[in-house]
Design a protein around this motif. Structure first.
Motif, mmCIF file in Angstrom:
data_model
loop_
_atom_site.group_PDB
_atom_site.id
_atom_site.type_symbol
_atom_site.label_atom_id
_atom_site.label_comp_id
_atom_site.label_asym_id
_atom_site.label_seq_id
_atom_site.Cartn_x
_atom_site.Cartn_y
_atom_site.Cartn_z
ATOM 1 N N VAL A 97 0.880 -1.160 0.000
ATOM 2 C CA VAL A 97 0.000 0.000 0.000
ATOM 3 C C VAL A 97 0.915 1.207 0.000
ATOM 4 N N ASN A 98 0.697 2.101 -0.961
ATOM 5 C CA ASN A 98 1.498 3.321 -0.989
ATOM 6 C C ASN A 98 0.681 4.472 -1.541
ATOM 7 N N ILE A 99 1.220 5.648 -1.374
ATOM 8 C CA ILE A 99 0.622 6.838 -1.964
ATOM 9 C C ILE A 99 1.526 7.232 -3.120
ATOM 10 N N LEU A 100 0.931 7.337 -4.299
ATOM 11 C CA LEU A 100 1.673 7.719 -5.493
ATOM 12 C C LEU A 100 1.453 9.208 -5.744
ATOM 13 N N ARG A 101 2.538 9.925 -5.931
ATOM 14 C CA ARG A 101 2.484 11.372 -6.236
ATOM 15 C C ARG A 101 3.169 11.599 -7.577
ATOM 16 N N VAL A 102 2.435 12.220 -8.496
ATOM 17 C CA VAL A 102 2.969 12.530 -9.816
ATOM 18 C C VAL A 102 2.864 14.035 -10.009
ATOM 19 N N ARG A 103 3.984 14.661 -10.288
ATOM 20 C CA ARG A 103 4.043 16.117 -10.439
ATOM 21 C C ARG A 103 4.295 16.536 -11.881
ATOM 22 N N LYS A 104 3.691 15.815 -12.805
ATOM 23 C CA LYS A 104 3.808 16.169 -14.215
ATOM 24 C C LYS A 104 2.627 15.551 -14.952
ATOM 25 N N ALA A 105 2.285 16.125 -16.066
ATOM 26 C CA ALA A 105 1.246 15.551 -16.913
ATOM 27 C C ALA A 105 1.904 14.596 -17.891
ATOM 28 N N GLY A 106 1.111 13.685 -18.439
ATOM 29 C CA GLY A 106 1.610 12.784 -19.463
ATOM 30 C C GLY A 106 1.404 11.330 -19.111
ATOM 31 N N VAL A 107 1.912 10.464 -19.963
ATOM 32 C CA VAL A 107 1.806 9.020 -19.772
ATOM 33 C C VAL A 107 2.815 8.598 -18.710
ATOM 34 N N LEU A 108 2.332 7.900 -17.710
ATOM 35 C CA LEU A 108 3.209 7.428 -16.642
ATOM 36 C C LEU A 108 3.736 6.031 -16.948
ATOM 37 N N SER A 109 2.823 5.099 -17.247
ATOM 38 C CA SER A 109 3.261 3.736 -17.566
ATOM 39 C C SER A 109 2.110 2.921 -18.132
ATOM 40 N N ARG A 110 2.476 1.863 -18.841
ATOM 41 C CA ARG A 110 1.525 0.858 -19.306
ATOM 42 C C ARG A 110 1.925 -0.426 -18.592
ATOM 43 N N HIS A 111 0.951 -1.085 -17.962
ATOM 44 C CA HIS A 111 1.292 -2.273 -17.179
ATOM 45 C C HIS A 111 0.122 -3.243 -17.062
ATOM 46 N N ARG A 112 0.461 -4.504 -16.805
ATOM 47 C CA ARG A 112 -0.522 -5.577 -16.615
ATOM 48 C C ARG A 112 -0.430 -6.069 -15.173
ATOM 49 N N HIS A 113 -1.579 -6.098 -14.504
ATOM 50 C CA HIS A 113 -1.642 -6.531 -13.108
ATOM 51 C C HIS A 113 -1.881 -8.030 -12.990
ATOM 52 N N TYR A 114 -1.260 -8.626 -11.966
ATOM 53 C CA TYR A 114 -1.467 -10.045 -11.688
ATOM 54 C C TYR A 114 -2.309 -10.282 -10.448
ATOM 55 N N PRO A 116 -7.579 -8.408 -11.460
ATOM 56 C CA PRO A 116 -6.375 -9.099 -11.903
ATOM 57 C C PRO A 116 -6.436 -9.348 -13.407
ATOM 58 N N GLY A 117 -5.291 -9.223 -14.059
ATOM 59 C CA GLY A 117 -5.205 -9.494 -15.485
ATOM 60 C C GLY A 117 -5.363 -8.282 -16.372
ATOM 61 N N GLU A 118 -5.840 -7.173 -15.821
ATOM 62 C CA GLU A 118 -6.069 -5.989 -16.640
ATOM 63 C C GLU A 118 -4.752 -5.317 -17.025
ATOM 64 N N THR A 119 -4.704 -4.866 -18.275
ATOM 65 C CA THR A 119 -3.568 -4.087 -18.767
ATOM 66 C C THR A 119 -4.086 -2.693 -19.091
ATOM 67 N N HIS A 120 -3.380 -1.666 -18.621
ATOM 68 C CA HIS A 120 -3.831 -0.296 -18.857
ATOM 69 C C HIS A 120 -2.659 0.676 -18.859
ATOM 70 N N THR A 121 -2.926 1.869 -19.399
ATOM 71 C CA THR A 121 -1.912 2.905 -19.571
ATOM 72 C C THR A 121 -2.311 4.106 -18.729
ATOM 73 N N LEU A 122 -1.548 4.385 -17.676
ATOM 74 C CA LEU A 122 -1.858 5.469 -16.747
ATOM 75 C C LEU A 122 -1.434 6.808 -17.326
ATOM 76 N N VAL A 123 -2.376 7.766 -17.305
ATOM 77 C CA VAL A 123 -2.137 9.100 -17.838
ATOM 78 C C VAL A 123 -2.587 10.138 -16.808
ATOM 79 N N VAL A 124 -1.742 11.144 -16.609
ATOM 80 C CA VAL A 124 -2.128 12.313 -15.815
ATOM 81 C C VAL A 124 -2.427 13.418 -16.826
ATOM 82 N N PRO A 125 -3.674 13.946 -16.845
ATOM 83 C CA PRO A 125 -4.041 14.933 -17.860
ATOM 84 C C PRO A 125 -3.310 16.260 -17.699
#
Length: 192
Positions: free
Chosen positions: A78-95, A126-135
């Motif tokens: 469990v963590n808190i994610l902080r992103v201080r920029k817009a754009g694509v962060l990552s594309r990933h598949r969860h298990y 589980p199993g979903e693949t997605h691309t995280l974006v900060v607008p």
């Protein structure tokens, strides 16, 4: 017996002597906790986003995480994610399943038609693949994530590029805490 436990037991005994036993709801549990049970994690001010900035581990430029729990025995964190920029962060598949709660700003996945704003809850199966974006309109995104299992970074066709799990998070936290003067063992307060 530790001082903290002694204080709790003293309060229970005092309450019992003062007649609180006539109301069992006001008496603390009297038996020992199960053998082998791991200790609680109590983090005062866990959502104080402006507190000690040394607790924020840099994951990438303008991307940080603050660990709350690194459970190496059950394979989640469990963590808190902080992103201080817009754009694509990552594309990933969860298990494993992921639970997210947006604390500040907004974010979305290219593969979905929703945008998460402050106060929104998201469940990722589980199993979903997605691309995280900060607008572009979000100057900062802060989200609490509960991630079970790991995930694999992938390209648009699903080819593996890397991975992340509780162990990579722990390694990053240990290196970071050593570098900022807290000591690598500071990370152990989050491990269960």
């Amino acid at each position: 017996m530790s001082e903290a436990k002694a204080t709790v037991y003293d309060k229970v005994e005092e309450a019992a002597r003062s007649g609180a036993r006539s109301d069992p709801s006001k008496v603390a549990y009297q038996k020992p906790q199960p053998f082998g049970m791991v200790p609680d994690i109590f983090l005062s001010g866990a959502l104080d986003l402006d507190g000690d900035q040394r607790e924020w581990v840099e994951q990438a430029p303008d991307v940080f995480f603050r660990p709350l729990v690194l459970n190496t025995t059950q394979g989640f964190y469990v963590n808190i994610l902080r992103v201080r920029k817009a754009g694509v962060l990552s594309r990933h598949r969860h298990y494993g399943p992921v639970h997210a709660f947006t604390l500040r700003g907004s974010w979305r996945y290219l593969e979905h038609d929703w945008t998460a704003f402050q106060g929104d809850y998201i469940f990722e199966p589980p199993g979903e693949t997605h691309t995280l974006v900060v607008p572009e309109e979000a100057s900062e995104m802060i989200t609490l994530f509960h991630v079970t299992g790991g995930y694999t970074y992938v390209d648009p066709q699903g080819e593996a590029l890397g991975y992340e799990d509780v162990f990579t998070k722990l390694d990053a936290a240990r290196r970071h805490f050593a570098a900022v003067g807290l000591g690598e063992d500071y990370a152990m307060r989050f491990v269960r």
